[in-house]
Scaffold this motif. Structure first.
Motif, PDB file in Angstrom:
ATOM      1  N   THR A 152       3.565   1.366  12.741  1.00  0.00           N
ATOM      2  CA  THR A 152       4.617   2.252  12.238  1.00  0.00           C
ATOM      3  C   THR A 152       5.407   1.545  11.151  1.00  0.00           C
ATOM      4  O   THR A 152       5.605   0.330  11.203  1.00  0.00           O
ATOM      5  CB  THR A 152       5.571   2.680  13.368  1.00  0.00           C
ATOM      6  OG1 THR A 152       6.211   1.523  13.931  1.00  0.00           O
ATOM      7  CG2 THR A 152       4.833   3.428  14.470  1.00  0.00           C
ATOM      8  N   THR A 153       5.842   2.318  10.164  1.00  0.00           N
ATOM      9  CA  THR A 153       6.658   1.765   9.087  1.00  0.00           C
ATOM     10  C   THR A 153       7.834   2.698   8.812  1.00  0.00           C
ATOM     11  O   THR A 153       7.734   3.912   8.979  1.00  0.00           O
ATOM     12  CB  THR A 153       5.867   1.604   7.773  1.00  0.00           C
ATOM     13  OG1 THR A 153       5.750   2.881   7.118  1.00  0.00           O
ATOM     14  CG2 THR A 153       4.490   1.023   8.013  1.00  0.00           C
ATOM     15  N   GLY A 154       8.947   2.129   8.364  1.00  0.00           N
ATOM     16  CA  GLY A 154      10.080   2.940   7.970  1.00  0.00           C
ATOM     17  C   GLY A 154       9.918   3.512   6.577  1.00  0.00           C
ATOM     18  O   GLY A 154      10.490   4.550   6.244  1.00  0.00           O
ATOM     19  N   GLY A 155       9.114   2.842   5.741  1.00  0.00           N
ATOM     20  CA  GLY A 155       8.935   3.272   4.360  1.00  0.00           C
ATOM     21  C   GLY A 155       8.027   4.476   4.226  1.00  0.00           C
ATOM     22  O   GLY A 155       7.244   4.807   5.120  1.00  0.00           O
ATOM     23  N   TRP A 156       8.119   5.121   3.090  1.00  0.00           N
ATOM     24  CA  TRP A 156       7.282   6.267   2.788  1.00  0.00           C
ATOM     25  C   TRP A 156       5.836   5.807   2.557  1.00  0.00           C
ATOM     26  O   TRP A 156       5.576   4.657   2.204  1.00  0.00           O
ATOM     27  CB  TRP A 156       7.754   6.962   1.527  1.00  0.00           C
ATOM     28  CG  TRP A 156       9.137   7.533   1.564  1.00  0.00           C
ATOM     29  CD1 TRP A 156      10.142   7.205   2.425  1.00  0.00           C
ATOM     30  CD2 TRP A 156       9.670   8.513   0.686  1.00  0.00           C
ATOM     31  NE1 TRP A 156      11.265   7.919   2.142  1.00  0.00           N
ATOM     32  CE2 TRP A 156      11.015   8.737   1.070  1.00  0.00           C
ATOM     33  CE3 TRP A 156       9.163   9.216  -0.400  1.00  0.00           C
ATOM     34  CZ2 TRP A 156      11.835   9.645   0.415  1.00  0.00           C
ATOM     35  CZ3 TRP A 156       9.972  10.120  -1.055  1.00  0.00           C
ATOM     36  CH2 TRP A 156      11.291  10.338  -0.657  1.00  0.00           C
ATOM     37  N   GLU A 157       4.894   6.731   2.722  1.00  0.00           N
ATOM     38  CA  GLU A 157       3.494   6.408   2.442  1.00  0.00           C
ATOM     39  C   GLU A 157       3.322   5.965   0.996  1.00  0.00           C
ATOM     40  O   GLU A 157       2.555   5.033   0.703  1.00  0.00           O
ATOM     41  CB  GLU A 157       2.610   7.620   2.737  1.00  0.00           C
ATOM     42  CG  GLU A 157       1.124   7.337   2.578  1.00  0.00           C
ATOM     43  CD  GLU A 157       0.247   8.480   3.035  1.00  0.00           C
ATOM     44  OE1 GLU A 157      -0.991   8.332   2.979  1.00  0.00           O
ATOM     45  OE2 GLU A 157       0.797   9.521   3.451  1.00  0.00           O
ATOM     46  N   HIS A 159       5.328   4.287  -0.777  1.00  0.00           N
ATOM     47  CA  HIS A 159       5.797   2.908  -0.950  1.00  0.00           C
ATOM     48  C   HIS A 159       4.670   1.901  -0.719  1.00  0.00           C
ATOM     49  O   HIS A 159       4.741   0.772  -1.194  1.00  0.00           O
ATOM     50  CB  HIS A 159       6.933   2.601   0.026  1.00  0.00           C
ATOM     51  CG  HIS A 159       8.150   3.440  -0.170  1.00  0.00           C
ATOM     52  ND1 HIS A 159       9.256   3.339   0.647  1.00  0.00           N
ATOM     53  CD2 HIS A 159       8.451   4.408  -1.076  1.00  0.00           C
ATOM     54  CE1 HIS A 159      10.176   4.203   0.266  1.00  0.00           C
ATOM     55  NE2 HIS A 159       9.710   4.864  -0.790  1.00  0.00           N
ATOM     56  N   HIS A 195       4.103   6.530   8.795  1.00  0.00           N
ATOM     57  CA  HIS A 195       5.149   6.186   7.839  1.00  0.00           C
ATOM     58  C   HIS A 195       6.433   6.961   8.122  1.00  0.00           C
ATOM     59  O   HIS A 195       6.459   7.934   8.866  1.00  0.00           O
ATOM     60  CB  HIS A 195       4.674   6.498   6.413  1.00  0.00           C
ATOM     61  CG  HIS A 195       3.501   5.691   5.975  1.00  0.00           C
ATOM     62  ND1 HIS A 195       3.611   4.387   5.553  1.00  0.00           N
ATOM     63  CD2 HIS A 195       2.187   6.000   5.893  1.00  0.00           C
ATOM     64  CE1 HIS A 195       2.423   3.922   5.210  1.00  0.00           C
ATOM     65  NE2 HIS A 195       1.537   4.885   5.415  1.00  0.00           N
ATOM     66  N   ARG A 196       7.513   6.497   7.521  1.00  0.00           N
ATOM     67  CA  ARG A 196       8.805   7.193   7.525  1.00  0.00           C
ATOM     68  C   ARG A 196       9.243   7.545   8.945  1.00  0.00           C
ATOM     69  O   ARG A 196       9.562   8.679   9.290  1.00  0.00           O
ATOM     70  CB  ARG A 196       8.706   8.464   6.700  1.00  0.00           C
ATOM     71  CG  ARG A 196       9.645   8.459   5.513  1.00  0.00           C
ATOM     72  CD  ARG A 196       9.659   9.736   4.752  1.00  0.00           C
ATOM     73  NE  ARG A 196      10.983   9.991   4.204  1.00  0.00           N
ATOM     74  CZ  ARG A 196      11.305  11.081   3.535  1.00  0.00           C
ATOM     75  NH1 ARG A 196      10.416  12.012   3.334  1.00  0.00           N
ATOM     76  NH2 ARG A 196      12.523  11.234   3.081  1.00  0.00           N
ATOM     77  N   THR A 197       9.285   6.538   9.781  1.00  0.00           N
ATOM     78  CA  THR A 197       9.568   6.771  11.191  1.00  0.00           C
ATOM     79  C   THR A 197      10.973   7.294  11.441  1.00  0.00           C
ATOM     80  O   THR A 197      11.232   7.924  12.475  1.00  0.00           O
ATOM     81  CB  THR A 197       9.369   5.465  11.981  1.00  0.00           C
ATOM     82  OG1 THR A 197      10.171   4.420  11.385  1.00  0.00           O
ATOM     83  CG2 THR A 197       7.910   5.041  11.961  1.00  0.00           C
ATOM     84  N   ARG A 199      12.293   9.685  10.031  1.00  0.00           N
ATOM     85  CA  ARG A 199      12.276  11.130   9.777  1.00  0.00           C
ATOM     86  C   ARG A 199      11.279  11.814  10.712  1.00  0.00           C
ATOM     87  O   ARG A 199      10.531  12.690  10.304  1.00  0.00           O
ATOM     88  CB  ARG A 199      11.891  11.396   8.326  1.00  0.00           C
ATOM     89  CG  ARG A 199      12.892  10.854   7.323  1.00  0.00           C
ATOM     90  CD  ARG A 199      14.149  11.687   7.285  1.00  0.00           C
ATOM     91  NE  ARG A 199      15.085  11.215   6.266  1.00  0.00           N
ATOM     92  CZ  ARG A 199      16.191  11.855   5.939  1.00  0.00           C
ATOM     93  NH1 ARG A 199      16.503  12.982   6.560  1.00  0.00           N
ATOM     94  NH2 ARG A 199      16.995  11.371   5.015  1.00  0.00           N
ATOM     95  N   ARG A 204       6.806  16.975  13.772  1.00  0.00           N
ATOM     96  CA  ARG A 204       6.030  15.882  13.182  1.00  0.00           C
ATOM     97  C   ARG A 204       5.499  14.955  14.265  1.00  0.00           C
ATOM     98  O   ARG A 204       4.392  14.422  14.147  1.00  0.00           O
ATOM     99  CB  ARG A 204       6.896  15.107  12.177  1.00  0.00           C
ATOM    100  CG  ARG A 204       6.106  14.037  11.443  1.00  0.00           C
ATOM    101  CD  ARG A 204       6.811  13.537  10.205  1.00  0.00           C
ATOM    102  NE  ARG A 204       6.059  12.435   9.644  1.00  0.00           N
ATOM    103  CZ  ARG A 204       6.487  11.187   9.572  1.00  0.00           C
ATOM    104  NH1 ARG A 204       7.696  10.868   9.978  1.00  0.00           N
ATOM    105  NH2 ARG A 204       5.722  10.242   9.066  1.00  0.00           N
TER     106      ARG A 204
END
Length: 258
Positions: A152-157, A159, A195-197, A199, A204
């Motif tokens: 998991t990542t906080g950044g957008w795909e 990014h 991505h974008r965990t 949100r 989702r």
């Protein structure tokens, strides 16, 4: 099949915790036998240090590789290390699940690799000669087993796209997928990345579980990443660099994939 899920997140109520619970149930419902190494819940000791060998002299100089080798050969490893090695022997497939923290895995999971991958168990095996440089990168003690990352990542795909600010996700995960999984022989499947965990709403989350469930259902049907094997002619030995005619003009991750 036997599946080991090595999980690294300190909060059971996190997104990672929910995805882990979903994955375990999905695999069990499909008839697989699952073991989970929940590293934070286990209070896993991350640091490789002299206490990992139970028979060493307290005043001896500490050599991590050699002491790992001797403890593995003599059966004097710390019991927690031996238990995790037994799980790896038992497993037909291994899933490493973790949040991407500072462009890598959490320290506790890196410590699991450092301590469990003993010399003679996951590395330092096989013939070393002018034609064969050890059983590694496609060969080794984990050959015949499959492995996959759930990340998991906080950044957008975007990014983590080829021109994204964080760098391509395949490059970021290369040391883990190629170095920690392919090196001892695993067939490495493409990673499952969320991505974008921050949100993540209910809709989702549902679609994410559906996609993860499909990947788990296809664990034995998905084609692995076609990393080049070390000892089949693509690399010169002992330099271990790609031959000039192999992937000319390509470097990094792209050069080591067929």
């Amino acid at each position: 099949m036997n599946i080991l899920l090595v999980y690294a997140h300190p909060e059971p109520k996190s997104l990672n915790g929910a995805l882990k619970d979903f994955a375990v149930q999905r695999l069990k419902d499909a008839g697989h036998t699952v073991q989970v190494s929940d590293l934070y819940a286990m209070n896993w000791k991350a640091a490789l240090d002299p206490s990992d060998s139970t028979d060493r002299h307290a005043d001896a100089r500490f050599n991590p590789s050699l002491e790992s080798k001797h403890a593995f050969e003599r059966g004097t490893q710390s019991p927690d290390i031996a238990r995790e090695q037994d799980k790896l022997r038992w497993a037909d497939a291994v899933i490493l699940q973790f949040p991407l923290w500072w462009f890598s895995m959490p320290a506790i999971l890196k410590g699991w690799v450092e301590r469990v991958y003993a010399y003679g168990f996951a590395y330092g095996v096989g013939e070393h000669s002018d034609r064969h440089w050890g059983d590694r990168y496609g060969e080794g003690s984990m050959a015949g087993k499959r492995a996959m990352l759930v990340v998991t990542t906080g950044g957008w795909e975007s990014h983590y796209s080829p021109r994204g600010i964080n760098g391509p996700i395949n490059d970021i995960l290369f040391p883990i997928q190629h170095g920690m999984l392919y090196y001892p022989g695993f067939e490495v499947l493409p990673p499952f990345v969320v991505h974008r965990t921050g949100r993540m709403d209910e809709a989702r989350f549902s679609s994410t579980c559906e996609a993860l469930g499909q990947r788990l259902d296809d664990l034995w049907n998905t084609a692995p990443i076609p990393f080049r094997r070390q000892n089949t002619g693509d690399y010169t030995i002992p330099e271990l660099t790609l031959r000039d005619e192999i992937a000319p003009g390509r470097y990094g991750y792209a050069a080591h994939v067929e």
